[in-house]
Design an enzyme around this catalytic site. Structure first.
Site, PDB file in Angstrom:
ATOM      1  N   ARG A  98      41.931  34.771 -43.607  1.00 25.58           N
ATOM      2  CA  ARG A  98      42.737  34.597 -42.393  1.00 25.58           C
ATOM      3  C   ARG A  98      42.586  35.870 -41.581  1.00 25.58           C
ATOM      4  NH1 ARG A  98      48.640  31.989 -41.595  1.00 25.58           N
ATOM      5  NH2 ARG A  98      47.286  30.188 -41.748  1.00 25.58           N
ATOM      6  N   HIS A 125      41.475  26.617 -36.633  1.00 27.33           N
ATOM      7  CA  HIS A 125      42.269  26.474 -37.869  1.00 27.33           C
ATOM      8  C   HIS A 125      41.797  25.179 -38.548  1.00 27.33           C
ATOM      9  CE1 HIS A 125      45.270  27.028 -40.760  1.00 27.33           C
ATOM     10  NE2 HIS A 125      46.370  27.047 -40.033  1.00 27.33           N
ATOM     11  N   GLN A 128      43.821  23.331 -41.387  1.00 28.84           N
ATOM     12  CA  GLN A 128      44.992  22.632 -40.855  1.00 28.84           C
ATOM     13  C   GLN A 128      44.584  21.247 -40.348  1.00 28.84           C
ATOM     14  OE1 GLN A 128      48.389  23.775 -40.552  1.00 28.84           O
ATOM     15  NE2 GLN A 128      48.630  21.602 -40.118  1.00 28.84           N
ATOM     16  N   ASP A 217      52.581  22.789 -31.203  1.00 26.05           N
ATOM     17  CA  ASP A 217      52.475  24.055 -31.932  1.00 26.05           C
ATOM     18  C   ASP A 217      53.205  25.109 -31.103  1.00 26.05           C
ATOM     19  OD1 ASP A 217      51.751  26.091 -33.664  1.00 26.05           O
ATOM     20  OD2 ASP A 217      49.664  26.195 -33.003  1.00 26.05           O
ATOM     21  N   CYS A 261      52.175  21.922 -37.022  1.00 22.30           N
ATOM     22  CA  CYS A 261      51.491  22.617 -38.126  1.00 22.30           C
ATOM     23  C   CYS A 261      52.430  23.556 -38.876  1.00 22.30           C
ATOM     24  CB  CYS A 261      50.280  23.361 -37.595  1.00 22.30           C
ATOM     25  SG  CYS A 261      50.688  24.527 -36.276  1.00 22.30           S
ATOM     26  N   ARG A 289      48.445  19.800 -46.805  1.00 22.05           N
ATOM     27  CA  ARG A 289      47.579  20.979 -46.809  1.00 22.05           C
ATOM     28  C   ARG A 289      47.045  21.227 -48.235  1.00 22.05           C
ATOM     29  NH1 ARG A 289      48.068  24.979 -43.086  1.00 22.05           N
ATOM     30  NH2 ARG A 289      46.073  25.604 -44.040  1.00 22.05           N
TER      31      ARG A 289
END
Ligand code: CP
Length: 303
Positions: A98, A125, A128, A217, A261, A289
């Site tokens: 990340r 991402h 996700q 988001d 998310c 996830r």
């Protein structure tokens, strides 16, 4: 096989990963030995709940082992990213990273001798989006023809949703008055516009009325939300984006399920009431996830 962005994966690779994620969710015991003896390095420059935990637990459930590396306590802070990544890759069989900046992720991937999975950067991402498509497929019964409406800022999450949707037959409408400059990807937008599956509008009510899934988001990165040096920009964004909030009034005009998310800024991009409502599938989405991560790990690490 790296997963830096879903733009690099074929439709078949993405569909096969989703099939495997579904199967691993339904039959976890069949996969308990899939990554026996393998180790995953997990390098995080930013905070995480879902990505970190789902990858770490996913490795355990697949019979492997994960090593968490907080960026600030490693010598990545002192040395060349590519050099450190090459060394790390001599110890582990795969790396999840990340990174704040996409370019740093690319440096890391070019140094690594093992597959690198993007655990979220400023441009994409992808993990996700795989979990999100798994959720849409579960709820809608299929991906082809489902209609996702994304409302808010066009950012890394939105980019990966676009890339995922146009490879899997999901129609995606983006209702975004602005793009996050760090996330801008003209090549992706061109592919989206050519796909026949992508639309843009600022009419959220009309888009929501036609949606099966409504996704939002945060408008402001979590780490900047309380940061006083970001106050002016925060106030500007709140004014610009509040008309695009997913709230009770909007849901009265739509039958769509609500996705996010997470983590969410309740009261900003989505209301607390909507998050807690029966239309919200955000917790199932977050659970997915884990199942998606396991499928990504097996595909990337060659199980
Ligand atoms: N959605 C997501 O990536 O959550 P985390 O930041 O908690 O990993």
């Amino acid at each position: 096989m790296d997963l830096i962005t879903l733009k690099d994966w074929t439709s078949e690779e993405l569909q096969a990963t989703l099939d495997e994620a579904m199967d691993v969710k339904d039959h976890p015991d069949l996969y308990r030995q899939s990554l026996v003896g393998q180790s995953l390095g997990m390098l995080f420059q930013k905070t995480s709940t879902r990505t970190r935990t789902s990858f770490e637990v996913g490795m355990t459930q697949l019979g492997g082992h994960a090593v968490y590396l907080d960026w600030r306590s490693t010598n990545f802070t002192l040395a060349d990213i590519g050099d450190e990544a090459q060394v790390l890759s001599r110890y582990v069989d795969g790396i999840v990273a990340r990174m704040m900046r996409h370019d740093d992720l690319l440096d890391l991937a070019s140094g690594s001798e093992v597959p690198v999975i993007n655990g979220c950067c400023d441009r994409y991402h992808p993990c996700q989006a795989v979990g999100d498509l798994l959720t849409i497929r579960e709820v809608a019964g299929k991906l082809d023809g489902a209609h996702l409406v994304y409302a808010g800022i066009r950012n890394n999450v939105c980019n990966s949703l676009i890339a995922a949707c146009i490879k899997t037959g999901v129609r995606i409408t983006v209702v975004a008055p602005e793009v996050n400059p760090a996330s801008d990807d003209p090549e992706l937008m061109e592919a989206a516009r050519e796909s026949g599956l992508f639309a843009e509008t600022l009419d959220l009510v009309a888009a929501a009325a036609a949606a099966d899934f409504l996704y939002t988001d945060t408008w402001i990165d979590m780490e900047f939300f309380e940061d006083d040096s970001f106050r002016e920009e925060r106030e500007r964004r709140i004014a610009a984006f509040t008309p695009y909030q997913i709230n009770e009034s909007l849901l009265e005009k739509s039958d769509a399920y609500v996705m996010h998310c997470l983590p969410a800024h309740k009261g900003y991009e989505v209301t607390a009431g909507v998050m807690a409502s029966e239309r919200s599938i955000v917790i199932d989405q977050a659970e997915n996830r884990l199942h998606a991560q396991k499928a990504i790990l097996m595909r990337s690490m060659g199980a």
